[in-house]
Scaffold this active site. Sequence first.
Site, PDB file in Angstrom:
ATOM      1  N   TYR A  19     -33.998 -23.775   6.168  1.00 31.56           N
ATOM      2  CA  TYR A  19     -33.821 -23.888   7.641  1.00 31.56           C
ATOM      3  C   TYR A  19     -34.212 -22.622   8.400  1.00 31.56           C
ATOM      4  CZ  TYR A  19     -28.676 -22.615   7.028  1.00 31.56           C
ATOM      5  OH  TYR A  19     -27.470 -22.056   6.738  1.00 31.56           O
ATOM      6  N   GLU A  20     -34.423 -22.827   9.682  1.00 38.83           N
ATOM      7  CA  GLU A  20     -34.950 -21.789  10.603  1.00 38.83           C
ATOM      8  C   GLU A  20     -36.269 -21.211  10.083  1.00 38.83           C
ATOM      9  OE1 GLU A  20     -32.246 -19.381  12.758  1.00 38.83           O
ATOM     10  OE2 GLU A  20     -30.606 -20.815  12.513  1.00 38.83           O
TER      11      GLU A  20
END
Length: 380
Positions: free
Chosen positions: A362-363
């Site tokens: 994620y990110e």
Amino acid sequence: MDFTLSEEQLMIQQAAKDFAQNELLPGVIERDDAQKFPAEQVRKMGELGFLGMMVKEEYGGSGLDTLSYVLVMEELSKVDASASVVVSVNNSLVCWGLETFGSEAQKQKYLTRLASGEIIGAFCLSEPEAGSDATSQKTTAIDMGDHYVVNGTKNWITNGGTAEVYLVIAQTDVEKGHKGINALIVEKGMEGFEIGPKENKLGIRGSDTHSLLFNDVKVPKENRIGEDGFGFKFAMKTLAGGRIGIAAQALGIAAGAYELARKYSKERKAFGTEIANHQAIAFKLADMHTKIQAARHLVYEAACDKDNGKDYTLSGAMAKLYASEVAMETAVEAVQIHGGNGFVKDYHVERMMRDAKITQIYEGTSEIQKIVISRSILKD
Ligand code: COS
């Protein structure tokens, strides 16, 4: 480079350590098992000022620096990454985005409540077909004069069910590509805004991840963040800082797993001695410790770059790439050192191994970080 921590930073680090031991550790296995959001713990973290750490005090925040924030992220993540991701998203993506680019009215209306922890927020960029390829937004925000009409679906949204305020990235003008994207503040309860089912995840199972559905949602123009077409830049600039928070989370998972493995290796006996006395285990611990310290330096450097007003896109991406790899590797080795006990829930390291994986995704996946890093080092 001097990473000597100030009295204040040491105090904050200790407060986070105590909180993790006293409030996050009890029940962490059960919450993971039951996919239970740590609502009470999040409320208490709000009271401690952990949810708006870098926000100015006039907007309800703690007015601290990024280094203090990563210290807190590291300590919380040593124990419960499902709780620390709430801290990361609320601080780095939602509060920072609003404080840096929001209007005064938006700050008064939303930031003050988010920074004090009265409510939490969510950052909504990913879609079924736009995760890494973030410019391919299919969610639309059609300009109707005094408001936008939003339609589409967002996926894998952290705090998806529990947030009250959602920063939603959507395409207004397809012809303009990424320059036709806007970031809008959507409130829970707006007509046509529906929260999809909770995701059943491999790791960070206590965190509250949902898809979101927008069906002709009317969002007032004053809820747009920045100028028309600023949405993609908003997302990129915000994520650049978000990656420092996730890097600190990865560092914490690695350090937490290492500490458990070190302790276990000094207690567990095999072949007539503590397993730490076997070079096979001692060398694993030596590698883990060295890599964690290297990751820590990258994370602190990125935080200091941000605090010193330097460009932190490159240092943040390097920190996230490396720390997340170290988290995964360390957690796998921590399970190995625990042997059969590592494979059962009571010893925590199997959860940490599952939690570590998301930090590589994620990110911005590790592959996206390599795009960011390589473009940066090759640009001139
Ligand atoms: N800060 C400011 N602006 C940035 C930026 C940054 N860190 N990164 C990119 N931009 C700008 C570019 O300057 C460009 O604007 P101009 O055309 O005005 O110069 C615009 O954004 C588009 O950038 P680019 O052409 O590089 O877009 P790409 O489609 O090649 O994608 C990456 C760039 C891969 C870096 C981007 O899509 C990305 O970060 N993807 C991952 C998204 C992500 O993290 N998803 C997870 C969701 S959150 S859990």
